[in-house]
Scaffold this motif. Structure first.
Motif, mmCIF file in Angstrom:
data_model
loop_
_atom_site.group_PDB
_atom_site.id
_atom_site.type_symbol
_atom_site.label_atom_id
_atom_site.label_comp_id
_atom_site.label_asym_id
_atom_site.label_seq_id
_atom_site.Cartn_x
_atom_site.Cartn_y
_atom_site.Cartn_z
ATOM 1 N N MET B 1 48.064 41.843 48.462
ATOM 2 C CA MET B 1 46.616 41.666 48.468
ATOM 3 C C MET B 1 45.920 42.621 47.504
ATOM 4 S SD MET B 1 45.543 39.206 50.196
ATOM 5 C CE MET B 1 43.845 39.374 50.734
ATOM 6 N N ALA B 2 46.698 43.548 46.983
ATOM 7 C CA ALA B 2 46.063 44.539 46.118
ATOM 8 C C ALA B 2 45.440 43.883 44.897
ATOM 9 C CB ALA B 2 47.086 45.574 45.689
ATOM 10 N N ASN B 3 46.053 42.813 44.420
ATOM 11 C CA ASN B 3 45.493 42.179 43.228
ATOM 12 C C ASN B 3 44.555 41.028 43.591
ATOM 13 O OD1 ASN B 3 47.379 40.522 44.212
ATOM 14 N ND2 ASN B 3 48.626 40.394 42.353
ATOM 15 N N PHE B 4 44.023 41.096 44.818
ATOM 16 C CA PHE B 4 43.039 40.086 45.244
ATOM 17 C C PHE B 4 41.871 40.047 44.268
ATOM 18 C CE2 PHE B 4 39.040 39.528 47.675
ATOM 19 C CZ PHE B 4 39.175 38.179 47.930
ATOM 20 N N MET B 5 41.417 41.238 43.900
ATOM 21 C CA MET B 5 40.329 41.335 42.917
ATOM 22 C C MET B 5 40.490 42.683 42.233
ATOM 23 S SD MET B 5 36.682 40.231 44.373
ATOM 24 C CE MET B 5 35.579 39.611 43.154
ATOM 25 N N SER B 6 40.269 42.725 40.954
ATOM 26 C CA SER B 6 40.402 44.004 40.286
ATOM 27 C C SER B 6 39.248 44.917 40.699
ATOM 28 C CB SER B 6 40.405 43.820 38.779
ATOM 29 O OG SER B 6 39.087 43.609 38.347
ATOM 30 N N ARG B 7 39.447 46.206 40.520
ATOM 31 C CA ARG B 7 38.426 47.153 40.943
ATOM 32 C C ARG B 7 37.109 46.901 40.202
ATOM 33 N NH1 ARG B 7 38.195 52.421 38.991
ATOM 34 N NH2 ARG B 7 36.686 53.685 40.097
ATOM 35 N N ASN B 8 37.213 46.617 38.926
ATOM 36 C CA ASN B 8 36.008 46.356 38.139
ATOM 37 C C ASN B 8 35.244 45.162 38.676
ATOM 38 O OD1 ASN B 8 36.078 48.435 36.417
ATOM 39 N ND2 ASN B 8 37.173 47.332 34.779
ATOM 40 N N ASP B 9 35.999 44.102 39.022
ATOM 41 C CA ASP B 9 35.347 42.897 39.526
ATOM 42 C C ASP B 9 34.622 43.179 40.832
ATOM 43 O OD1 ASP B 9 36.026 41.398 37.440
ATOM 44 O OD2 ASP B 9 37.446 40.078 38.474
ATOM 45 N N LEU B 10 35.321 43.956 41.698
ATOM 46 C CA LEU B 10 34.712 44.278 42.988
ATOM 47 C C LEU B 10 33.425 45.077 42.797
ATOM 48 C CD1 LEU B 10 37.238 45.306 45.746
ATOM 49 C CD2 LEU B 10 35.275 43.781 45.902
ATOM 50 N N LEU B 11 33.499 46.057 41.886
ATOM 51 C CA LEU B 11 32.320 46.879 41.623
ATOM 52 C C LEU B 11 31.181 46.025 41.085
ATOM 53 C CD1 LEU B 11 33.767 50.181 40.188
ATOM 54 C CD2 LEU B 11 32.583 49.797 42.356
ATOM 55 N N LEU B 12 31.546 45.100 40.184
ATOM 56 C CA LEU B 12 30.539 44.218 39.603
ATOM 57 C C LEU B 12 29.873 43.398 40.702
ATOM 58 C CD1 LEU B 12 29.303 43.148 36.966
ATOM 59 C CD2 LEU B 12 31.039 41.362 36.979
ATOM 60 N N LEU B 13 30.698 42.852 41.597
ATOM 61 C CA LEU B 13 30.164 42.024 42.675
ATOM 62 C C LEU B 13 29.262 42.852 43.583
ATOM 63 C CD1 LEU B 13 30.161 39.254 44.062
ATOM 64 C CD2 LEU B 13 32.067 40.030 45.443
ATOM 65 N N LEU B 14 29.720 44.049 43.901
ATOM 66 C CA LEU B 14 28.919 44.906 44.778
ATOM 67 C C LEU B 14 27.601 45.278 44.113
ATOM 68 C CD1 LEU B 14 31.383 47.358 46.534
ATOM 69 C CD2 LEU B 14 29.923 45.601 47.535
ATOM 70 N N GLY B 15 27.695 45.682 42.855
ATOM 71 C CA GLY B 15 26.480 46.046 42.124
ATOM 72 C C GLY B 15 25.517 44.882 42.071
ATOM 73 N N PHE B 16 26.061 43.723 41.782
ATOM 74 C CA PHE B 16 25.243 42.517 41.688
ATOM 75 C C PHE B 16 24.549 42.258 43.025
ATOM 76 C CE2 PHE B 16 24.770 37.877 41.842
ATOM 77 C CZ PHE B 16 24.062 37.672 40.676
ATOM 78 N N THR B 17 25.328 42.379 44.108
ATOM 79 C CA THR B 17 24.778 42.145 45.443
ATOM 80 C C THR B 17 23.619 43.089 45.725
ATOM 81 O OG1 THR B 17 26.991 41.557 46.142
ATOM 82 C CG2 THR B 17 25.401 41.985 47.868
ATOM 83 N N VAL B 18 23.832 44.362 45.416
ATOM 84 C CA VAL B 18 22.786 45.349 45.693
ATOM 85 C C VAL B 18 21.533 45.029 44.883
ATOM 86 C CG1 VAL B 18 22.163 47.765 45.439
ATOM 87 C CG2 VAL B 18 24.396 47.133 46.380
ATOM 88 N N VAL B 19 21.737 44.740 43.587
ATOM 89 C CA VAL B 19 20.584 44.441 42.725
ATOM 90 C C VAL B 19 19.825 43.237 43.263
ATOM 91 C CG1 VAL B 19 19.945 43.554 40.464
ATOM 92 C CG2 VAL B 19 21.520 45.463 40.640
#
Lengths: 452, 379
Positions: B1-19
C-alpha cells in the motif's frame, strides 16, 4: 502497517488530513452563521437600503437596458429627495416622503444580464447574496424575468419586473414575489385587433416571424387569436433565434408564401434588423393578393422606432406608455428625465421608474421591509398619476391593469424623438381579462428558509 | 500500500483540499466570498478538471464539451421534475445520460484526430445547442430555460409523501442545498473529482493516454488499439462535464440553452490553457480566474470606480475612471482577452508554468554564488 518514506504512517496521515478537512470545513460556518442570522433575507439594519438592478447592458436588448439604468438612477435620486421629485409629486395615493424608504437612504448595485436567462439569474443571486439587495428589479426580456422571478421566489426577495411583455410572466409562470407593471401580449392583441381591422380589412393572410422564447411564443399566440377572430388567415409562423442579427433567410420565404401581412414578433435590436431588412426586400412596396403588403409590429418602443428610422412610417403596434401623453404624470416624468439626460424617456425607462416608486410606496404603506407585508400592500393596490391613468395591481396574478396605447410610426416626424403617433388609448376595461385563463400558481408569501 | 499514492501527490491533494475548503475565508477580501460564486468556482473547476483528462492527457482538443454540461443540467432538472427533489438521483441520472451522450459523440468524432476532431465535436455541440434552443423546446423550454414548478409530478416524492415549503428546491436527504451548504456539497465533489483525476493520471491507463498524446502512430505500430483508450477518456471527461452541469442545476434549478452554446465550450478551453494544459491544478485555477472576472469585473460600474479612485486629484481621477471603466462592467471580456494574450505569449504553459518558473528561480538563487542565468535548464 507500512511506513512511508517520510516516516509518517498512512493512517496517521489520513487522520491528520481528515482533522484538517473537518476543521477547515467547520471554521467558515462559524464565521458565516452570524451573517445570515436575520428574520428575513437581507433585512436592512443600517441606515441604507440596497436595490439590485439587473440590466441587459449587452445583447439584443442593450439599448433598453441603458435607458432603464438611467430611469432607475433617476427614481433612486427622487426617492432620496434629490432632483425635482419627478412622479413623487403626482402619485396618488402616495406614502412617499422623499426621504429614502422608511427613512433609509436608497442605494443600488447593478449587474449586466447580457440578455441571457442564465446570466441574469447568476447576477441576481450575486446581488442578493453578496450585496444584500432587498429587492431585485429590471430586465428587458421575458426569459430573464421568468428566470429571475423563480429565483426570487426561492430566496424570498421581491422582484419588480422591468420590461417584460410575455403572457407567462404573470400567467403560467407567475410567482408570489414577482410583480409586473408592463402590459402583456394578450392586451396588445385585444387593443390592436379593431385598429388592424379598420386599416387593413378582414380578409388578410398573415405571416409571423417570432423571437424564439417565452415572449415571442405568447405574443404570436395572442396576435394569432386576435387576427383569426377578425377573419384573417395565418399562413405560417416561423421562429427565429433571439439576437440573430441577420433575418434574410427568414424573410425570403415570406415573399412567395402568398401572405399579404408580415407580423414581426421581434423586439429591440432584433426588430430593428428584421424590419430594416424586410423594407430592403421591398416588402412595403409590394402587392400581394391584390392588396398592399403590410407590416405589423405588435410591440413597439421609441428606441426601436428611432433605430429603424424611415422604415417604421405608418406601421401599427402597441406601447405601454409614450412620452408625448398629456396627463400630469407623463409630463412630469418626461420633464425630469429630459432635464437629467437630454432625451425623452422610453417606455422601458417609464415602467422601471414606476416600479421602483411603487415598491418604495408599498414598503412605506406596509411600514416594514418584511416581504409578505410588502406583497400584501401591493396586491390589489389602486393608484393614479403615473401616466397610465387609474391602475390596479391585480391581486390574482400581480399584473397591473391599465390602459394600452395603439401607436403608429410617424409619417412626418418633427424631431428625432417624435417617431410615434398615439392612434388610440384603449382603456383598462377593454383590455381586462380573466387571470385564470393562463393557469399558473402564485405560491406562498412566507419566505422559504433558503436565505436563513 | 505504500505506493498507493506518492508523497507529492498526497501533499498536493491535501493542499488543494485545504485551499478549496477555506475559500469562503480567503476570498472575502476579493469580494468573491459569497455562496453563489463559490459554487460556480467548484462547478467549473470540475468541468475543467474533466476537460483536462481529454485535452491535457490525451491531446484531443474538444470544442464541444458544453454539450455534455448542458445535457447534465437538463437531465438533472428533469429528474427533479419527474422523480424527486433529492440531488443524488438527479446527479446519477445526469452523469449516466451525459456519459451515454459522450459515448455516441465520441464514437463518431474519434474517427478523426487533430483539427478534424475539434471541428466534429464543435459541429455536434452546435447541433445539440440548436436542438435545445429551438427544436426540442417541449423538453428544454428553449431560450426561456427549464424551471421547476409547483405542479411537477415528482413521482418518488409523491410516493413517500414528502412535501416542501414554498418553492420546490433541490435537497439532499431533506436538507436544502442553498448557500454555503451548496458550496460544501460542490466542494466535496471537486475534491473527489480532483482525486480521481490524479489517480487516472498516475495509472497505467493514464500512461496510455499520455502516450496517445505524444505519438499515436507509434502506439498503433507497437500493436495497441488506441481508440478504446481515447474513447474512454472522452466518455470520462463527458461524465465530468455532466456532473458539473448537474451540480449547477442542483445549486440553481434552472437549465438554459446558453450553457450549451459554443462560447461555453470555448470557455472551458480557455480555462484549461490559461491555467496550464496537462497539469492537475492548472485548469481549476483557470476556471476560477475566468469565473472571477465574469462575476466580479462585470459587476463594477462607474460609481464603484469613482469611489475606488477618489484618492486621486479631481481631474486625474475622472480620466482614470473613464479609462478603467472600459475594462470593467460590460467590457470585462476585454480584460480577460488581454490577460489571456499576455499569458499565452509569456507563459505558454499557463499559470502553472509561471509557478514552476518562480519555484525554479527560488531554488537556483538558494545556493550562494550560483549565477542566475535566465536560460531554462535543459532537461
Amino acid at each position: 502497517m507500512t511506513i512511508l518514506k517520510s516516516g509518517m504512517s498512512r493512517r496517521r496521515l489520513l487522520q491528520t488530513g481528515m482533522a484538517g478537512i473537518i476543521g477547515s470545513g467547520v471554521a467558515p460556518m462559524m464565521f458565516t452563521k452570524g451573517a445570515w442570522a436575520q428574520e428575513f433575507c437581507n433585512n436592512p439594519t443600517g441606515d441604507t437600503v440596497t436595490l439590485g438592478l439587473n440590466l441587459p447592458l449587452t445583447g439584443a436588448y442593450a439599448e433598453e437596458g441603458a435607458d432603464e439604468q438611467k430611469a432607475y438612477e433617476l427614481a433612486i435620486a427622487h426617492l432620496n429627495g434629490e432632483g425635482d421629485g419627478g412622479l413623487l409629486n403626482v402619485l396618488t395615493p402616495s406614502a412617499l416622503t422623499g426621504n429614502g424608504i422608511l427613512g433609509k437612504k436608497v442605494g443600488y448595485v447593478t449587474s449586466d444580464s447580457q440578455t441571457k436567462s442564465d446570466v441574469a439569474r447568476a447576477g441576481a443571486t450575486r446581488m442578493i447574496e453578496r450585496d444584500g439587495a432587498i429587492m431585485i428589479t429590471g430586465g428587458s426580456s421575458s426569459g430573464e424575468a421568468v428566470a429571475v422571478q423563480g429565483l426570487c421566489q426561492e430566496m424570498g426577495v421581491i422582484f419588480m419586473a422591468g420590461l417584460t411583455h410575455s403572457n407567462d410572466t404573470t400567467g403560467k409562470d407567475k410567482r408570489r414575489y414577482g410583480f409586473r407593471h408592463f402590459f402583456n401580449a394578450y392586451q396588445s392583441g385585444t387593443a390592436l385587433g379593431p385598429v388592424l381591422s379598420n386599416a387593413y380589412g378582414n380578409d388578410r393572410r398573415a405571416y409571423h416571424l417570432t423571437a424564439d422564447y417565452t415572449w415571442g411564443w405568447t405574443q404570436e399566440e395572442s396576435i394569432k387569436n386576435t387576427t383569426e377572430a377578425l377573419g384573417w388567415d395565418t399562413v405560417e409562423a416561423v421562429r427565429t433565434p433571439l439576437g440573430a442579427g441577420d433575418f434574410s433567410q427568414f424573410l425570403t420565404p415570406v415573399l412567395n408564401s402568398g401572405a399579404d401581412v408580415l407580423i414581426l414578433n421581434h423586439y429591440g435590436n432584433d426588430m430593428v434588423n428584421s424590419l430594416t431588412q424586410a423594407v430592403q426586400f421591398g416588402m412595403r412596396d409590394r402587392q400581394a393578393n391584390g392588396k398592399d403588403f403590410q407590416i405589423v409590429v405588435p410591440l413597439f418602443s421609441e428606441l426601436m422606432a428611432k433605430g429603424a428610422g424611415e422604415n417604421i412610417k405608418g406601421i401599427f403596434g402597441t406601447s405601454n406608455w409614450h412620452w408625448n401623453l398629456q396627463d400630469p404624470g407623463s409630463i412630469a416624468f418626461t420633464k425630469s428625465f429630459g432635464a437629467a439626460y437630454g432625451s425623452p424617456p422610453s417606455q422601458a425607462a417609464h415602467t422601471c421608474y414606476v416600479q421602483t416608486l411603487l415598491y418604495a410606496d408599498a414598503v412605506e404603506r406596509a411600514g416594514t421591509f418584511y416581504p409578505p407585508e410588502v406583497i400584501k400592500a401591493l396586491e390589489g393596490h389602486e393608484f393614479d398619476g403615473m401616466g397610465n391613468g387609474r391602475t390596479l395591481y391585480r391581486a390574482e396574478d400581480h399584473q397591473c391593469m391599465k390602459s394600452v396605447l395603439v401607436v403608429q410610426g410617424n409619417d412626418a416626424p418633427t424631431s428625432e424623438y417624435d417617431v410615434l403617433n398615439v392612434v388610440e388609448e384603449v382603456d383598462a376595461a377593454t383590455v381586462d381579462y380573466d387571470p385564470s385563463i393562463f393557469g399558473g400558481e402564485l405560491g406562498p408569501a412566507e419566505p422559504a428558509p433558503v436565505c436563513a | 500500500m505504500a505506493n498507493f499514492m506518492s508523497r507529492n501527490d498526497l501533499l498536493l491533494l491535501l493542499g488543494f483540499t485545504v485551499v478549496v475548503l477555506t475559500m469562503p475565508i480567503w476570498l472575502t477580501p476579493f469580494g468573491a466570498g459569497y455562496p453563489d460564486l463559490l459554487q460556480r468556482f467548484m462547478i467549473f473547476g470540475i468541468f475543467a478538471v474533466g476537460f483536462n483528462i481529454l485535452f491535457g492527457l490525451t491531446g484531443y482538443l474538444s470544442f464541444g464539451h458544453a454539450a455534455f454540461f448542458g445535457v447534465g443540467s437538463y437531465a438533472a432538472v428533469w429528474s427533479f421534475k419527474l422523480l424527486t427533489l433529492d440531488a443524488i438521483p438527479a446527479m446519477i441520472f445526469a452523469v449516466l445520460i451525459s456519459g451515454l451522450f459522450a459515448l455516441i459523440i465520441g464514437f463518431l468524432s474519434l474517427r478523426r484526430s487533430g483539427i478534424y476532431f475539434s471541428i466534429l465535436t464543435l459541429a455536434f455541440a452546435q447541433m445539440s445547442y440548436n436542438l435545445a434552443y429551438s427544436v426540442l423546446t417541449p423538453i428544454t423550454n428553449g431560450e426561456t430555460g427549464l424551471q421547476l414548478t409547483l405542479n411537477d409530478p415528482r413521482v418518488l416524492d409523491a410516493a413517500i409523501g414528502q412535501t416542501f415549503v414554498g418553492q420546490p428546491v433541490p435537497t439532499l436527504l431533506g436538507q436544502q442545498l442553498g448557500g454555503y451548504a451548496g458550496f460544501y456539497f460542490c466542494a466535496g465533489f471537486l475534491i473527489l473529482s480532483f482525486f480521481f483525476a490524479q489517480r487516472v493520471a498516475g495509472s497505467p491507463f493514464g500512461m496510455m493516454l499520455k502516450s496517445i498524446k505524444s505519438n499515436q502512430t507509434r502506439m498503433q505500430f507497437t500493436g495497441f488499439n488506441t481508440r478504446p483508450y481515447a474513447l474512454s477518456a472522452f466518455v470520462i471527461s463527458g461524465m465530468y462535464a455532466g456532473l458539473a452541469g448537474a451540480l449547477l442545476a442542483v445549486t440553481d434549478p434552472l437549465a438554459g440553452a446558453e450553457r450549451m452554446q459554443w462560447t461555453a465550450s470555448g470557455e472551458v478551453v480557455l480555462m484549461t490553457i490559461l491555467g496550464g494544459v496537462g497539469t492537475l491544478v492548472g485548469p481549476v485555477i483557470g476556471a476560477w480566474i475566468i469565473k472571477y472576472f465574469e462575476n466580479i469585473l462585470s459587476a463594477l460600474n462607474d460609481n464603484i470606480l469613482t469611489q475606488f479612485w477618489s484618492f486621486l486629484p479631481e481631474g486625474l481621477a475622472e480620466i482614470v475612471v473613464k479609462v478603467t471603466s472600459k475594462f470593467v462592467g460590460d467590457g470585462w471580456h476585454l480584460t480577460l482577452g488581454l490577460v489571456f494574450v499576455i499569458i499565452v505569449i509569456f507563459l505558454p504553459g499557463g499559470i502553472m508554468e509561471g509557478v514552476r518558473r518562480m519555484a525554479a528561480t527560488a531554488r537556483r538563487s538558494d545556493p550562494p554564488g550560483a549565477k542566475s542565468h535566465q536560460h531554462q535548464p535543459a532537461e
